[in-house]
Design a protein around this motif. Structure first.
Motif, PDB file in Angstrom:
ATOM      1  N   ASN A 116       2.722  -2.548 -13.558  1.00  0.00           N
ATOM      2  CA  ASN A 116       2.266  -2.851 -12.202  1.00  0.00           C
ATOM      3  C   ASN A 116       1.117  -3.853 -12.205  1.00  0.00           C
ATOM      4  O   ASN A 116       0.361  -3.949 -11.250  1.00  0.00           O
ATOM      5  CB  ASN A 116       1.894  -1.575 -11.449  1.00  0.00           C
ATOM      6  N   GLU A 117       0.990  -4.607 -13.272  1.00  0.00           N
ATOM      7  CA  GLU A 117      -0.016  -5.672 -13.314  1.00  0.00           C
ATOM      8  C   GLU A 117       0.443  -6.831 -12.424  1.00  0.00           C
ATOM      9  O   GLU A 117       1.635  -6.986 -12.158  1.00  0.00           O
ATOM     10  CB  GLU A 117      -0.187  -6.173 -14.747  1.00  0.00           C
ATOM     11  N   ARG A 150       7.734   2.500 -23.011  1.00  0.00           N
ATOM     12  CA  ARG A 150       6.459   2.933 -22.433  1.00  0.00           C
ATOM     13  C   ARG A 150       5.521   1.749 -22.554  1.00  0.00           C
ATOM     14  O   ARG A 150       5.247   1.284 -23.663  1.00  0.00           O
ATOM     15  CB  ARG A 150       5.959   4.108 -23.257  1.00  0.00           C
ATOM     16  N   ASN A 160       5.025   6.354  -7.328  1.00  0.00           N
ATOM     17  CA  ASN A 160       3.584   6.435  -7.554  1.00  0.00           C
ATOM     18  C   ASN A 160       3.062   5.028  -7.869  1.00  0.00           C
ATOM     19  O   ASN A 160       3.523   4.402  -8.804  1.00  0.00           O
ATOM     20  CB  ASN A 160       3.313   7.373  -8.734  1.00  0.00           C
ATOM     21  N   PRO A 175       0.843  -1.201   0.000  1.00  0.00           N
ATOM     22  CA  PRO A 175       0.000   0.000   0.000  1.00  0.00           C
ATOM     23  C   PRO A 175       0.882   1.256   0.000  1.00  0.00           C
ATOM     24  O   PRO A 175       1.854   1.322   0.734  1.00  0.00           O
ATOM     25  CB  PRO A 175      -0.778  -0.088   1.309  1.00  0.00           C
ATOM     26  N   HIS A 176       0.467   2.208  -0.828  1.00  0.00           N
ATOM     27  CA  HIS A 176       1.318   3.368  -1.044  1.00  0.00           C
ATOM     28  C   HIS A 176       1.587   4.139   0.246  1.00  0.00           C
ATOM     29  O   HIS A 176       2.690   4.626   0.466  1.00  0.00           O
ATOM     30  CB  HIS A 176       0.683   4.279  -2.076  1.00  0.00           C
ATOM     31  N   ASN A 177       0.563   4.256   1.099  1.00  0.00           N
ATOM     32  CA  ASN A 177       0.764   5.041   2.327  1.00  0.00           C
ATOM     33  C   ASN A 177       1.711   4.343   3.299  1.00  0.00           C
ATOM     34  O   ASN A 177       2.215   4.953   4.227  1.00  0.00           O
ATOM     35  CB  ASN A 177      -0.578   5.384   2.991  1.00  0.00           C
ATOM     36  N   SER A 181       2.157  -0.694 -20.500  1.00  0.00           N
ATOM     37  CA  SER A 181       1.018  -0.574 -19.593  1.00  0.00           C
ATOM     38  C   SER A 181       0.976  -1.629 -18.509  1.00  0.00           C
ATOM     39  O   SER A 181       0.123  -1.569 -17.647  1.00  0.00           O
ATOM     40  CB  SER A 181      -0.279  -0.685 -20.390  1.00  0.00           C
ATOM     41  N   ALA A 182       1.872  -2.624 -18.570  1.00  0.00           N
ATOM     42  CA  ALA A 182       1.712  -3.757 -17.652  1.00  0.00           C
ATOM     43  C   ALA A 182       2.693  -3.726 -16.503  1.00  0.00           C
ATOM     44  O   ALA A 182       2.851  -4.713 -15.804  1.00  0.00           O
ATOM     45  CB  ALA A 182       1.835  -5.057 -18.436  1.00  0.00           C
ATOM     46  N   GLU A 236       0.450   3.973  -9.190  1.00  0.00           N
ATOM     47  CA  GLU A 236      -0.255   3.804 -10.459  1.00  0.00           C
ATOM     48  C   GLU A 236       0.640   4.095 -11.658  1.00  0.00           C
ATOM     49  O   GLU A 236       0.373   3.633 -12.760  1.00  0.00           O
ATOM     50  CB  GLU A 236      -1.467   4.751 -10.516  1.00  0.00           C
ATOM     51  N   ARG A 237       1.621   4.899 -11.465  1.00  0.00           N
ATOM     52  CA  ARG A 237       2.456   5.282 -12.593  1.00  0.00           C
ATOM     53  C   ARG A 237       3.902   5.395 -12.100  1.00  0.00           C
ATOM     54  O   ARG A 237       4.478   6.480 -12.067  1.00  0.00           O
ATOM     55  CB  ARG A 237       1.971   6.614 -13.152  1.00  0.00           C
TER      56      ARG A 237
END
Lengths: 893, 285
Positions: free
Chosen positions: B191-192, B186, B166, B158-160, B188-189, B168-169
């Motif tokens: 953080n899949e 570049r 980031n 968890p980010h916190n 899209s996967a 998500e990115r």
């Protein structure tokens, strides 16, 4: 008593509040961060339905006109200071006074105020914060505003997208970790629908899919847009989108969503994000200086008596108070201003009017965009002045001294549109007691924009010469006073709205008659004992009735209005009661007839009841172990297409009440879209935390309800859920327009909308006014509302009535009115029939028409329709128009 | 700065090449890390899925030992260990865990201040002094090789709690790759989900998930994938050559630890690490 107020934010709400306060004699400082008035109405043109003209009009649109005009006439008054591009650097509260320092472009000010109105609206959420949507990285991901811009510039048409996705709630309704606010931003569903409408107009073949959580289309205008979108084959998919992925190489956005229980990856050409609302950081700092935290504001709900005041002297209004659309904002503005509006002592004229004889020309180069200097001295040898900006106090001050120094009694304003500038000019002259008349030449829109730079001079000269010719014939303004006014207000409908309006008016010393058709007051809320929006309505209504009796209001039950005659300021109403007729005179009439319940196709049984039954008796709840609520039982269906607004809030409140008292009971809510818009979202969140179960059904596909073995079985289509067995099912009845509305509309000559509600002059920006003077609407008669919205609407209407009474009883310098030439009048009744404001009357005995100058709105329809030319519109007489036409046609040259 | 080192079980077994390459890079930049004495399981997977107390107690004992040795920061290359350590620190700071901490202190005869800076390997390398040294020491520039940086979940969420990049990115590994002279793609996967430990219980699911990730990298013209998590590496590397892999005909993508790629660029003997991979890295020595 006159006080001084600070209004922060000159959007629609700030301007309205400033105007109301000023009209009531208060000193107002309006501080605006940006350089223009109008706020979101101005910058985000098609944000609200109704201001649709903005869509393709480029630079001009009604929002701009309306709010510039409002701002100019505010700035023309010496009691008002409007500061653009300005910031409050210090604010300190001490013993009910507010000490401030204001940084303005030219000068800094230190000033003490008696009260502060916060009306800064909101700022759009920055979608870059939600990195999963790739905004700012992927060029195919836009905000709604950017899409709109591409449509306006024609960019999108050059390279039309085949498939467009809209993602709702970006930055709103986020209760988890990560960026975004927990509340619903209220207007984004509507906003996206408008964008879609616009997109479909330009590119009808585009495939559009909307991904949403709940479609919160609670206002009556939104429903029309929704129907249209459905007709246009727009798909609405209830799905929270967790991320946008990119197609390799092309980087086109891919959206993954659940389709019949399976993931589907779909490629789009464009994705449009519906940004939510946030508080501006500067405003948060200001609030902190007043010891108000952001959470305090977010949780602020106010009391039913004082929904806008967080502490004495500090008021919140508009979408800053609660994210809301334009229509609700204007109501909120009026309701927030109400406490400071009083019935003024009758100030009949002691004013001496200066009538000057010189003619002059006021040029405005509109912030340097109009080459007016080349016109100077070319048309007529008259004193002239050039200003550069109508939204600038100093420039308006120059106009003031120009009129006084040169003793100008007639002037042509050569700049922009009459709508924008005229009210301000008249206000300015009135404050200086100058009986001046003005003509306006729109050099900008009818000259420069239309004909371009080369032809500008020739065209402008002609327009200016025409206006000067016209000016020769217009009549001098005169101080007009209305006689024979009664100060009684009659309220038709003794429900929550009518009673609240009566309470508000009697508080200010207005005598009120409430006419109620039924044999008790309180309408459909009168028996509700379970708190709804924190109010025990039964007690609340009883208290108001008692208060009204103590204040000597005339409360008539079993009474019905049968005849109306007279004109604004002096209506004669005939009320029938137990077969007897009663005459009542009234300066104003408030129509507060509410709505009627609609039960859809449902019938009551011992175990299936309606919300009104549930709220009327807390006992019902203790007798059952499981209880369900069926939303939209009487609304959003084929019988009643629009959302009734109050039912979701009611069910949420009732469900929370049950679950808090009896945590062991099972509570279900079956719904289409939970209309927990704005801060109502917190109720929804609380309900979910308490363990209330929400079951969705699709619009128009009501779950099947069976009665089996003393229980109610609700058949759901959800594969994760068995059929639900309940002891009690509560159906949410809907609200339909009162059947009386048709009769009332005819009696008072006001309009009905397509659903049968009373139609305001403008759905979004009128703030509860009819086009007609002297007749007002309050509460649900205008459209469905929640309890708090009804109270707010009633308070706003009370404010409107007070403003109107104050205008009526005070002398006015009128130039913009029509007058009957008695010798020519044949009393043919043409003017009586055509007047949209029902002002002309035929005077008994004299057999000629009479137009009350105070009530006349100066539209001129009667003057052009009168078959014998017996009516003169004072600021535009026939000869003047003819003279202008002669000049424009080149005659005599 | 005294830096401790916590390898965890993976780096001593299935991911020895990660261990060796991390330590080789640390040595190459003339830094020093010291393995915590008497370290125990970090609490991941078996521990945290059976007992909430173990999930906190196990990492806390390691952190206490690290404090006892006087480390100011602790390098934890395994993403799962890193995540557990960060979670334990977060819980002690925000979660009202005084009783648990007191209990552990009593049993172990240690004190705990919850002040060690726990670093994953990317954070460690991106420390300004380290990345500058690495840039100067490059012997085998990567010549613009196209690399897909794969983050997985444990480093980001968890980010916190973990507070690294980031969620998500994420972009930090890309920055590192650019410093090495590679071209991050570049895609899209990054953080899949790789399937994690479902590799044993639901292998067919992991094959599908890995397929999605590798295909996306390949379609974006990546020549190799880098990661900083032993489980991600094992799944991405191992499940590509599975017998029922739906995309058998496509070229397989090598999956390297980020430390291996750095080591390769620094001219360290990477070949012996590469030998442990199922998809042989195509980098020329």
């Amino acid at each position: 008593m006159t006080k001084s107020y600070l209004v922060i934010g000159a959007g629609a709400v700030g301007l309205q509040i400033a105007q109301d306060l000023k009209e009531n004699g208060h000193e107002v400082w309006l501080v605006e961060e940006s350089t223009m008035p109008g706020g979101k109405f101005n910058s985000q043109k098609p944000l609200e339905p109704g201001i649709n003209l903005a869509y393709f009009s480029g630079t001009y649109h009604p929002g701009d006109y309306l709010f510039t005009s409002k701002a100019v006439s505010l700035m023309a008054s010496k009691r008002v200071k409007v500061l653009y591009g300005s910031k409050i650097s210090v604010i300190k509260e001490e013993e009910g006074k507010f000490y401030t320092e204001i940084i303005a472009p030219k000068e800094n000010y230190t000033k003490v105020f008696d009260g502060v109105y916060f009306t800064p609206g909101f700022i759009p959420f920055n979608p870059e914060e939600k990195a999963e949507y790739l905004y700012g990285i992927n060029n195919f991901v836009l905000t709604g505003l950017e899409l709109e811009n591409l449509l306006k510039t024609g960019e999108l048409k050059k390279n039309p997208p085949e498939k467009v996705a809209f993602i709702q709630c970006v930055g709103s309704r986020n209760n988890g970790i990560g960026p975004g606010k927990p509340y619903c931003s209220g207007f984004c569903c509507l906003y996206s629908l408008k964008e879609i409408d616009l997109l479909k107009k330009v590119l009808p073949d585009t495939i559009v899919k909307v991904f949403y959580l709940d479609l919160r289309l609670y206002n009556k205008g939104a429903e029309k847009l929704y129907q249209k979108a459905v007709e246009n084959n727009v798909s609405f998919i209830r799905n929270m989108i967790s991320a946008i992925k990119e197609e390799p190489k092309s980087y086109k956005p891919i959206i993954r969503y659940l389709n019949n229980g399976r993931f589907k990856d779909e490629l789009f050409d464009l994705v449009v994000l519906a940004q939510g609302a946030e508080l501006s950081p500067n405003i948060k700092t200001l609030l902190a200086r007043l010891n108000i935290t952001e959470n305090e504001l977010l949780e602020f709900y106010g009391t039913p008596e004082n929904p806008h005041q967080i502490r004495p002297g500090i008021y919140f209004a508009g979408s800053f108070l609660n994210p809301m659309d334009g229509a609700d904002s204007m109501v909120s503005a009026g309701a927030a201003a109400f406490p400071q509006i009083n019935l003024k002592e009758s100030v009949q004229s002691t004013m001496e009017i200066k009538y000057f004889t010189n003619t002059g020309i006021i040029f405005c180069n509109c912030r340097g965009s109009l080459p007016v200097d080349e016109l100077k001295g070319t048309v007529a040898d008259l004193p002239s002045i050039t200003i550069s900006d109508c939204l600038n106090e100093d420039e308006l001050g120059k106009v003031r001294s120009f009129l006084l120094d040169n003793q100008i009694g007639k002037a042509v304003f050569a700049g922009c549109s009459k709508i924008k500038i005229m009210p301000g000019l008249e206000k300015l002259a009135y404050e200086e007691s100058i009986g001046a008349r003005f003509e306006v030449v729109n050099l900008k829109e009818q000259g420069y924009s239309l004909y371009g730079k080369e032809k500008f001079k020739a065209i402008a000269q002609k327009l200016l010469a025409g206006a000067l010719a016209r000016l020769k014939f217009s009549t001098t303004p005169a101080l007009k006073v209305k006689n024979d006014i009664t100060f009684d207000v009659v309220i038709i409908g003794g429900g929550l709205a009518g009673l609240k309006a009566a309470e508000a008016l009697t508080e200010k010393g207005v005598s009120v008659t409430v006419v109620e058709k039924q044999d008790s007051f309180g309408g459909k809320h009168k028996n509700k004992v379970i708190p709804l929006e924190g109010i025990n309505l039964k007690e609340f209504i009883e208290k108001i009735v008692l208060k009204l009796e103590n204040r000597g209001a005339l409360l008539l039950k079993n009474a019905e209005i049968v005849e109306v005659s007279g004109a604004p300021g002096n209506y004669q109403l005939i009320i029938e009661r137990f077969g007897k007729r009663l005459n009542i005179n009234a300066a104003a009439v408030i129509l507060a007839t509410g709505t009627q319940n609609s039960y859809g196709h449902y019938r009551k049984t011992s175990q299936i009841i309606f919300q009104e039954d549930l709220f009327s008796s807390a006992d019902l709840l203790s007798q059952c172990d499981s209880i369900g609520f069926l939303q939209c039982a009487g609304s959003r269906n084929d019988l009643n297409p629009i959302c009734s607004r109050n039912c979701c809030v009611s069910s949420l409140d009732a469900a929370i009440y049950v679950k808090e008292k009896f945590p062991e009971k099972d509570v279900f809510i079956f719904h289409q879209d939970i209309m927990a818009y704005g801060k109502y979202e917190y109720k929804y969140l609380k309900a979910r935390e308490l363990g209330i179960k929400f079951v969705v059904y699709n619009r128009g596909q009501y779950p099947e309800i069976k009665s089996i073995g003393g229980k109610i079985q609700v058949v759901t289509n959800e594969n994760y859920l068995d059929d639900v067995v309940l002891d009690l099912l509560v159906l949410a009845e809907g609200a339909v327009p009162n059947k009386e509305n048709e009769k009332l509309a005819e009696l008072f000559r006001v309009g009905l909308d397509e659903f049968g509600f009373l139609r305001e002059s403008h759905q979004d920006i009128s703030g509860g006014y009819f086009p007609k003077w002297g007749v007002f609407v309050a509460g649900e008669a205008q459209g469905p509302k929640t309890v708090r919205e009804i109270l707010s609407s009633a308070q706003n209407t009370a404010k409107n009535v007070l403003t109107y009474l104050n205008q009526l009883q005070n002398s006015q310098l009128k130039v913009n009115y029509s007058e009957v030439i008695e010798e020519k009048c044949a009393a043919c009744l043409t003017c009586v029939r055509v007047c949209p404001y029902s002002v002309p009357v035929v005077i008994n005995g004299k057999n000629v028409a009479y137009i009350d100058p105070i009530s006349c709105q100066g539209c001129g329809i009667c003057a052009s329709e009168c078959p014998n030319k017996a009516i003169v519109q004072n600021n535009r007489p026939h000869q003047g128009v003819l003279a202008e036409i002669r000049v424009l046609a080149g005659e005599g040259k | 700065m005294k830096t401790g080192y916590y390898p965890g079980c993976s780096l001593h077994s299935t991911a020895t090449e990660y261990n060796e390459s991390v330590l080789a890079v640390v040595k190459a930049i003339n830094d020093e890390v010291k393995e915590i004495e008497d370290w125990n399981c970090c609490g991941a997977t078996a521990g945290h899925s059976t007992s909430a107390e173990l999930a906190l107690g196990l990492p806390l004992r390691n952190l206490m030992l690290a404090e006892k040795e006087g480390f100011e920061e602790l390098l934890v290359p395994c993403a799962a260990c890193y995540n557990l350590f960060k979670t334990a620190q977060f819980e002690v700071a925000h979660g009202q865990k005084q009783d648990l901490v007191a209990d552990l202190e009593h049993q172990l005869g240690l004190t705990y201040q919850n002040k060690i800076n726990v670093l994953n390997f990317i954070e460690y390398v991106l420390k300004p002094e380290n990345i500058e040294k690495i840039k100067k020491l490059i012997k085998r520039p990567l010549g613009g090789i196209k690399v897909a940086a794969y983050y997985g979940c444990l480093l980001l969420r968890p980010h916190n709690v973990v507070g690294f990049d980031n969620p998500e990115r994420p972009t930090k590994m890309e920055k590192l790759l650019e410093a090495l002279g590679a071209s991050p793609v570049r895609w899209s996967a990054k953080n899949e989900c790789c399937g994690g430990s479902q590799a044993l219980s639901k292998p067919e699911l992991v094959v599908r998930l890995v397929n999605n990730i590798v295909t996306n990298a390949r379609d974006n013209e990546a020549e190799l994938i880098v990661t900083a998590c032993p489980l991600c590496q094992a799944n991405l590397d191992g499940r590509q050559i599975n017998w029922d892999f739906p995309d058998q005909n496509k070229q397989l993508l090598p999956v390297l630890y980020i430390s291996e790629l750095i080591g390769y660029a620094l001219g360290l003997p990477a070949e012996k690490w590469f030998a442990k991979h199922l998809v042989p890295p195509s980098l020329k020595a």
